[in-house]
Design a protein around this motif. Structure first.
Motif, PDB file in Angstrom:
ATOM      1  N   LYS A  64       0.846  -1.191   0.000  1.00  0.00           N
ATOM      2  CA  LYS A  64       0.000   0.000   0.000  1.00  0.00           C
ATOM      3  C   LYS A  64       0.878   1.237   0.000  1.00  0.00           C
ATOM      4  O   LYS A  64       2.022   1.213   0.449  1.00  0.00           O
ATOM      5  CB  LYS A  64      -0.978   0.007   1.168  1.00  0.00           C
ATOM      6  CG  LYS A  64      -0.389   0.261   2.527  1.00  0.00           C
ATOM      7  CD  LYS A  64      -1.483   0.263   3.578  1.00  0.00           C
ATOM      8  CE  LYS A  64      -0.892   0.415   4.968  1.00  0.00           C
ATOM      9  NZ  LYS A  64      -1.920   0.396   5.988  1.00  0.00           N
ATOM     10  N   ASP A 109      -3.130  -5.011  -2.113  1.00  0.00           N
ATOM     11  CA  ASP A 109      -3.822  -6.179  -1.571  1.00  0.00           C
ATOM     12  C   ASP A 109      -5.309  -5.840  -1.486  1.00  0.00           C
ATOM     13  O   ASP A 109      -5.739  -5.059  -0.639  1.00  0.00           O
ATOM     14  CB  ASP A 109      -3.266  -6.513  -0.193  1.00  0.00           C
ATOM     15  CG  ASP A 109      -3.902  -7.741   0.427  1.00  0.00           C
ATOM     16  OD1 ASP A 109      -4.970  -8.200  -0.051  1.00  0.00           O
ATOM     17  OD2 ASP A 109      -3.328  -8.253   1.412  1.00  0.00           O
ATOM     18  N   ASP A 111      -7.813  -7.528  -0.488  1.00  0.00           N
ATOM     19  CA  ASP A 111      -8.457  -7.925   0.761  1.00  0.00           C
ATOM     20  C   ASP A 111      -8.329  -6.825   1.818  1.00  0.00           C
ATOM     21  O   ASP A 111      -9.266  -6.562   2.565  1.00  0.00           O
ATOM     22  CB  ASP A 111      -7.868  -9.236   1.290  1.00  0.00           C
ATOM     23  CG  ASP A 111      -8.227 -10.423   0.404  1.00  0.00           C
ATOM     24  OD1 ASP A 111      -9.283 -10.370  -0.261  1.00  0.00           O
ATOM     25  OD2 ASP A 111      -7.445 -11.391   0.365  1.00  0.00           O
ATOM     26  N   GLU A 112      -7.178  -6.188   1.886  1.00  0.00           N
ATOM     27  CA  GLU A 112      -6.983  -5.108   2.851  1.00  0.00           C
ATOM     28  C   GLU A 112      -7.854  -3.899   2.492  1.00  0.00           C
ATOM     29  O   GLU A 112      -8.422  -3.242   3.360  1.00  0.00           O
ATOM     30  CB  GLU A 112      -5.508  -4.695   2.917  1.00  0.00           C
ATOM     31  CG  GLU A 112      -5.236  -3.720   4.041  1.00  0.00           C
ATOM     32  CD  GLU A 112      -3.769  -3.384   4.200  1.00  0.00           C
ATOM     33  OE1 GLU A 112      -3.513  -2.479   5.024  1.00  0.00           O
ATOM     34  OE2 GLU A 112      -2.902  -3.975   3.535  1.00  0.00           O
ATOM     35  N   MET A 114     -10.724  -3.926   1.076  1.00  0.00           N
ATOM     36  CA  MET A 114     -12.137  -4.222   1.315  1.00  0.00           C
ATOM     37  C   MET A 114     -12.594  -3.798   2.706  1.00  0.00           C
ATOM     38  O   MET A 114     -13.765  -3.536   2.917  1.00  0.00           O
ATOM     39  CB  MET A 114     -12.436  -5.705   1.083  1.00  0.00           C
ATOM     40  CG  MET A 114     -12.260  -6.139  -0.363  1.00  0.00           C
ATOM     41  SD  MET A 114     -13.267  -5.203  -1.511  1.00  0.00           S
ATOM     42  CE  MET A 114     -14.870  -5.862  -1.158  1.00  0.00           C
ATOM     43  N   LYS A 115     -11.672  -3.688   3.657  1.00  0.00           N
ATOM     44  CA  LYS A 115     -12.020  -3.239   5.008  1.00  0.00           C
ATOM     45  C   LYS A 115     -12.606  -1.818   4.977  1.00  0.00           C
ATOM     46  O   LYS A 115     -13.372  -1.443   5.841  1.00  0.00           O
ATOM     47  CB  LYS A 115     -10.787  -3.263   5.909  1.00  0.00           C
ATOM     48  CG  LYS A 115     -10.196  -4.619   6.140  1.00  0.00           C
ATOM     49  CD  LYS A 115      -8.901  -4.512   6.914  1.00  0.00           C
ATOM     50  CE  LYS A 115      -8.149  -5.818   6.897  1.00  0.00           C
ATOM     51  NZ  LYS A 115      -6.796  -5.672   7.469  1.00  0.00           N
ATOM     52  N   TYR A 116     -12.178  -1.040   3.981  1.00  0.00           N
ATOM     53  CA  TYR A 116     -12.620   0.367   3.884  1.00  0.00           C
ATOM     54  C   TYR A 116     -13.775   0.552   2.920  1.00  0.00           C
ATOM     55  O   TYR A 116     -14.413   1.590   2.936  1.00  0.00           O
ATOM     56  CB  TYR A 116     -11.445   1.236   3.436  1.00  0.00           C
ATOM     57  CG  TYR A 116     -10.307   1.246   4.420  1.00  0.00           C
ATOM     58  CD1 TYR A 116     -10.313   2.117   5.503  1.00  0.00           C
ATOM     59  CD2 TYR A 116      -9.247   0.357   4.290  1.00  0.00           C
ATOM     60  CE1 TYR A 116      -9.288   2.117   6.419  1.00  0.00           C
ATOM     61  CE2 TYR A 116      -8.205   0.353   5.202  1.00  0.00           C
ATOM     62  CZ  TYR A 116      -8.235   1.234   6.259  1.00  0.00           C
ATOM     63  OH  TYR A 116      -7.222   1.227   7.172  1.00  0.00           O
ATOM     64  N   LEU A 118     -16.426  -1.862   2.252  1.00  0.00           N
ATOM     65  CA  LEU A 118     -17.699  -2.444   2.678  1.00  0.00           C
ATOM     66  C   LEU A 118     -18.274  -1.782   3.894  1.00  0.00           C
ATOM     67  O   LEU A 118     -17.728  -1.193   4.678  1.00  0.00           O
ATOM     68  CB  LEU A 118     -17.522  -3.941   2.945  1.00  0.00           C
ATOM     69  CG  LEU A 118     -17.103  -4.739   1.717  1.00  0.00           C
ATOM     70  CD1 LEU A 118     -16.858  -6.189   2.124  1.00  0.00           C
ATOM     71  CD2 LEU A 118     -18.159  -4.681   0.662  1.00  0.00           C
TER      72      LEU A 118
END
Length: 118
Positions: A64, A109, A111-112, A114-116, A118
């Protein structure tokens, strides 16, 4: 301003194609006052490669990349907002997320990221 001799570009015969995920991310910007300020700030950060091309500047990283508007504003000498930042970055790869009014982050990444989202 740091001197960067690293180059992310390779000829086709130097490339090795693999079935893996790289988690790289980055932006390409038209060369401008704003782009040079962004590049200047990011050049001093670990695991960041800044590449100056004739009419463009690329910033590439792994995992990132966090762009802090306050740091860029200081280097630029005037306010840089997240919206002006998005206009200054012609294109990007990775998932770009505006975390807050001071932070735009590119995620390699998904997956990382997606934390922000959803």
């Amino acid at each position: 301003m740091s001197d960067h001799s690293a180059n992310i570009f390779r000829s086709m015969n130097e490339l090795k194609f693999e079935g893996s995920i790289s988690h790289q991310c980055g932006v390409t910007m038209n060369d401008s006052v704003e782009a040079r300020a962004i590049a200047e700030v990011m050049a001093d950060k670990p695991k960041i490669t800044v590449t100056y091309l004739p009419a463009m500047i690329r910033i590439d990283g792994e995992g990132k990349i966090e762009f802090k508007m306050s740091e860029i504003s200081e280097a630029l000498g005037r306010p840089m907002t997240t919206h002006l930042f998005e206009i200054s970055t012609s294109t990007h790869y990775g998932r770009m997320v505006m975390i807050d009014e001071d932070n735009v982050t590119l995620f390699g990444d998904m997956d990382e990221a997606m934390k922000y989202i959803l």
